[in-house]
Design a protein around this motif. Structure first.
Motif, PDB file in Angstrom:
ATOM      1  N   ILE A   1      43.513  67.443  75.703  1.00 20.09           N
ATOM      2  CA  ILE A   1      44.711  66.620  75.931  1.00 20.09           C
ATOM      3  C   ILE A   1      45.965  67.488  75.827  1.00 20.09           C
ATOM      4  O   ILE A   1      46.893  67.346  76.632  1.00 20.09           O
ATOM      5  N   ALA A   2      45.994  68.394  74.870  1.00 17.62           N
ATOM      6  CA  ALA A   2      47.141  69.302  74.748  1.00 17.62           C
ATOM      7  C   ALA A   2      47.248  70.193  75.981  1.00 17.62           C
ATOM      8  O   ALA A   2      48.358  70.479  76.455  1.00 17.62           O
ATOM      9  N   THR A   3      46.115  70.629  76.526  1.00 17.42           N
ATOM     10  CA  THR A   3      46.132  71.451  77.738  1.00 17.42           C
ATOM     11  C   THR A   3      46.676  70.663  78.922  1.00 17.42           C
ATOM     12  O   THR A   3      47.509  71.169  79.682  1.00 17.42           O
TER      13      THR A   3
ATOM     14  N   ALA B   1      40.579  76.312  76.246  1.00 20.36           N
ATOM     15  CA  ALA B   1      40.120  74.919  76.204  1.00 20.36           C
ATOM     16  C   ALA B   1      38.705  74.788  76.759  1.00 20.36           C
ATOM     17  O   ALA B   1      37.852  74.124  76.155  1.00 20.36           O
TER      18      ALA B   1
ATOM     19  N   ALA C   1      38.655  67.195  72.251  1.00 17.83           N
ATOM     20  CA  ALA C   1      39.463  66.247  73.032  1.00 17.83           C
ATOM     21  C   ALA C   1      40.945  66.493  72.806  1.00 17.83           C
ATOM     22  O   ALA C   1      41.734  66.465  73.764  1.00 17.83           O
ATOM     23  N   ALA C   2      41.341  66.744  71.570  1.00 19.84           N
ATOM     24  CA  ALA C   2      42.748  67.036  71.283  1.00 19.84           C
ATOM     25  C   ALA C   2      43.193  68.315  71.992  1.00 19.84           C
ATOM     26  O   ALA C   2      44.305  68.385  72.543  1.00 19.84           O
ATOM     27  N   LEU C   3      42.316  69.317  72.012  1.00 17.04           N
ATOM     28  CA  LEU C   3      42.642  70.558  72.711  1.00 17.04           C
ATOM     29  C   LEU C   3      42.773  70.336  74.214  1.00 17.04           C
ATOM     30  O   LEU C   3      43.699  70.846  74.849  1.00 17.04           O
TER      31      LEU C   3
ATOM     32  N   ALA D   1      36.425  65.199  68.653  1.00 15.73           N
ATOM     33  CA  ALA D   1      37.848  64.882  68.532  1.00 15.73           C
ATOM     34  C   ALA D   1      38.704  66.136  68.616  1.00 15.73           C
ATOM     35  O   ALA D   1      39.780  66.127  69.250  1.00 15.73           O
ATOM     36  N   LEU D   2      38.253  67.221  67.999  1.00 17.71           N
ATOM     37  CA  LEU D   2      38.996  68.481  68.079  1.00 17.71           C
ATOM     38  C   LEU D   2      39.057  69.004  69.514  1.00 17.71           C
ATOM     39  O   LEU D   2      40.117  69.431  69.991  1.00 17.71           O
TER      40      LEU D   2
END
Length: 118
Positions: A100-102, A69, A96-98, A93-94
């Motif tokens: 948030i997933a972390t 991340a 941020a999604a990574l 966005a990609l």
């Protein structure tokens, strides 16, 4: 003797080289910063770190996920400031999604360890 981790990382670099060669020969996605980001960060960093997180017991999986991340964030910040605004937004966005997933993964792991202690 080359360690398993080094073989995986060298394999990912060869995969990045192959992807860049195919993009150069076909011209598909050659002008896209998003494709470049996906090849560099995705194939070069995230995929091998996630594979090693699942299969390697020497380094904790949570640490490998954090590494993936943070390095993706660094690549996005350093390499794509000159991209088109739409592409920058998609890359952001990609990342941020990574991230948030972390955070969700860390929260879930912490919750499970706290629940197991009770």
């Amino acid at each position: 003797m080359v360690s398993r981790e080094n073989r995986v990382l060298i394999g990912s670099l060869l995969l990045v080289w192959l992807a860049i060669t195919v993009i150069g020969l076909t011209g598909i996605g050659a002008e896209s910063s998003v494709v470049t980001f996906l090849v560099l960060a995705g194939l070069g960093i995230v995929v091998p770190q996630l594979y090693l997180a699942v299969t390697d017991d020497d380094v904790p999986g949570r640490q490998r996920i954090r590494i993936a991340a943070v390095l993706s964030l660094v690549i996005a910040m350093l390499g794509f400031s000159g991209a088109d605004p739409g592409e920058r937004l998609l890359i952001a966005a990609l990342v941020a999604a990574l991230l948030i997933a972390t955070v969700a993964y860390e929260f879930t792991a912490g919750y499970r360890s706290a629940a197991a202690e009770s």
